[in-house]
Motif scaffolding. Structure first.
Motif: not given
Length: 128
Positions: A76-78, A100-103, A111-112
């Motif tokens: 994840x970019x974050x 910044x995660x899974x959008x 992760x929903x």
């Protein structure tokens, strides 16, 4: 809206966190020692990853420590941004908004879609 949910979570938990310019929320609990982590550093870290409602998604207790190469691994970019705030031995709490995660799609597993995720990071160790 995500920012409001994050601020509410921080207040409910009594956390002292800062927000980066990119929108990553962080609390560096222990910076660690040595040089800051940077591109191409191979590291192993232990972690817990959960949603704002407390649902645990992943943890190193279940799947073992995670080994990555900063800037080159699927991450994840974050979380990539946050790890660069640490040195070997560092510990931190990161709250990562969806962008910044899974959008919009989530990770297709635990992760929903559109989820804010919380990472508790500890025992960051460089790999030689």
């Amino acid at each position: 809206k995500d920012r409001e949910r994050i601020i509410s979570y921080i207040e409910r938990k009594g956390l002292e966190m800062e927000e980066s310019g990119s929108g990553l929320w962080y609390q560096v609990r222990s910076e660690g020692s040595g040089e800051y982590l940077k591109d191409n550093d191979r590291i192993i870290f232990e972690y817990e990853c959960f949603l704002l409602d407390g649902t645990k998604c992943y943890s190193s207790d279940e799947s073992g420590p995670r080994e990555i190469i900063l800037g080159r691994s699927e991450l994840e970019s974050g979380l990539d941004q946050g790890l660069r705030m640490l040195k070997p031995g560092g510990q931190a709490l990161f709250i990562i908004p969806p962008f910044l995660a899974h959008g919009l799609v989530g990770d297709g597993k635990q992760i929903p879609p559109r989820s804010v995720i919380v990472y508790n990071i500890f025992n960051v160790t460089p790999v030689k």
